[in-house]
Design an enzyme around this catalytic site. Structure first.
Site, PDB file in Angstrom:
ATOM      1  N   GLU A 175      30.965 -43.640  54.117  1.00  0.00           N
ATOM      2  CA  GLU A 175      30.625 -42.250  55.049  1.00  0.00           C
ATOM      3  C   GLU A 175      31.290 -40.924  54.563  1.00  0.00           C
ATOM      4  O   GLU A 175      30.842 -40.283  54.026  1.00  0.00           O
ATOM      5  CB  GLU A 175      30.442 -42.479  56.287  1.00  0.00           C
ATOM      6  CG  GLU A 175      29.731 -41.324  57.073  1.00  0.00           C
ATOM      7  CD  GLU A 175      29.984 -41.611  58.848  1.00  0.00           C
ATOM      8  OE1 GLU A 175      29.468 -40.681  59.340  1.00  0.00           O
ATOM      9  OE2 GLU A 175      30.211 -42.551  59.203  1.00  0.00           O
ATOM     10  N   ASP A 233      29.952 -38.170  52.101  1.00  0.00           N
ATOM     11  CA  ASP A 233      30.007 -36.638  52.437  1.00  0.00           C
ATOM     12  C   ASP A 233      30.492 -35.618  51.649  1.00  0.00           C
ATOM     13  O   ASP A 233      30.111 -34.500  51.323  1.00  0.00           O
ATOM     14  CB  ASP A 233      30.900 -36.693  53.691  1.00  0.00           C
ATOM     15  CG  ASP A 233      30.954 -35.176  54.392  1.00  0.00           C
ATOM     16  OD1 ASP A 233      29.853 -34.652  54.713  1.00  0.00           O
ATOM     17  OD2 ASP A 233      32.303 -34.833  54.438  1.00  0.00           O
ATOM     18  N   ASN A 272      24.461 -40.914  59.146  1.00  0.00           N
ATOM     19  CA  ASN A 272      25.782 -41.497  58.841  1.00  0.00           C
ATOM     20  C   ASN A 272      25.599 -42.744  57.673  1.00  0.00           C
ATOM     21  O   ASN A 272      26.551 -42.729  56.454  1.00  0.00           O
ATOM     22  CB  ASN A 272      26.420 -42.324  60.221  1.00  0.00           C
ATOM     23  CG  ASN A 272      26.768 -41.405  61.295  1.00  0.00           C
ATOM     24  OD1 ASN A 272      26.988 -40.246  61.029  1.00  0.00           O
ATOM     25  ND2 ASN A 272      27.082 -41.948  62.291  1.00  0.00           N
ATOM     26  N   GLU A 306      24.637 -41.168  54.401  1.00  0.00           N
ATOM     27  CA  GLU A 306      26.209 -40.564  53.607  1.00  0.00           C
ATOM     28  C   GLU A 306      26.958 -41.791  53.023  1.00  0.00           C
ATOM     29  O   GLU A 306      27.356 -41.692  51.738  1.00  0.00           O
ATOM     30  CB  GLU A 306      27.349 -39.944  54.709  1.00  0.00           C
ATOM     31  CG  GLU A 306      26.661 -38.600  54.877  1.00  0.00           C
ATOM     32  CD  GLU A 306      27.586 -37.741  55.880  1.00  0.00           C
ATOM     33  OE1 GLU A 306      27.845 -36.571  55.772  1.00  0.00           O
ATOM     34  OE2 GLU A 306      28.012 -38.531  56.919  1.00  0.00           O
TER      35      GLU A 306
END
Length: 248
Positions: free
Chosen positions: A63, A67, A132, A135
């Site tokens: 994650e 990101d 979440n 990502e």
């Protein structure tokens, strides 16, 4: 013969992996190479899995990576599309595109929740679970296929269908930030007065009174303090919109 047997063994998949592969292929638009990254991207910490070194095995590290990949690709796109935008503008636009609300929408649209392995009932997850794992999915693509594939996927699934610069310029992603910024600019005192407000319901709720210059301007109620503050700020914005727009 021996070499042929080894090759067949290496390329063969279980029926479960085959189904997983086919579903991923439809979403990705290209063939995944290492399924292990995608499996990790959909493993919740409640599964309590450990890797071969005894480290926790879940999507949280992916994650973080996803990101960063999203942020870099989106930043490059905005930089190229808006050559006159200064740093503040570019930062604000990137924040709108990778907002939690937008990432949740992307995760839902791709139905990534279907792959999630968890011991928690899906009904108990908040909205952010969709963003979440989206990502984490981006992070898995990067580890599996590298930056170019990752960039192409983000352009196809995020930028092309969702990123409209003129529309995004007028989009508000945080009414709370907007109200606070206005209060500070106008030298007005403000206070988000939070209190627990369960009412007659079993689920915990929070109430918020937004007080500006000693006067209650708006109220909000939600299942978290953050959401309640945002709701109160949104109502305050619409109540004060004419004044705020004149000063903006």
């Amino acid at each position: 013969m021996r070499r042929l047997f080894k090759k067949i063994t290496k390329n063969s998949r279980s029926e479960e992996d085959g189904i997983f592969f086919d579903k991923l292929y439809k979403i990705l638009g290209f063939k995944p190479t290492e399924l292990k990254y995608y499996k990790k991207a959909f493993t919740h910490r409640s599964s309590n899995k450990l890797d071969e070194k005894g480290n926790p095995f879940n999507y949280e590290r992916l994650e973080f990576l996803g990101d960063a990949m999203l942020g870099s690709v989106i930043a490059a796109h905005i930089y190229n599309e808006v050559p006159t935008g200064d740093e503040g503008y570019l930062t604000k636009m990137r924040s709108k595109i990778v907002s939690r609300e937008h990432l949740n929408e992307l995760g839902r649209d791709l139905n990534l929740i279907q792959f999630l392995e968890s011991k928690v009932n899906p009904q108990h997850f908040g909205e952010n679970i969709f963003g979440n794992i989206f990502e984490a999915f981006i992070g898995a693509i990067y580890l599996d296929k590298g930056f170019i594939y990752c960039e192409k996927f983000i352009h196809k699934k995020v930028i092309e269908p969702y990123v409209d610069i003129p529309k995004l310029e007028g989009k508000v992603i945080s009414y709370k930030s907007l109200v606070i910024e206005w209060c500070q600019k106008e030298k007005k005192s403000f206070l988000f007065d939070i209190f627990e407000d369960n009412g007659m319901e079993n689920q915990k709720y929070f109430g918020v009174k937004l007080v500006i210059d000693g006067k209650i301007i708006a109220k909000g109620r939600a299942t978290s303090k953050k959401k309640a503050e945002e709701k109160a700020a949104q109502r305050a914005y619409f109540a004060l919109q004419e004044k705020m727009d004149k000063k903006s």
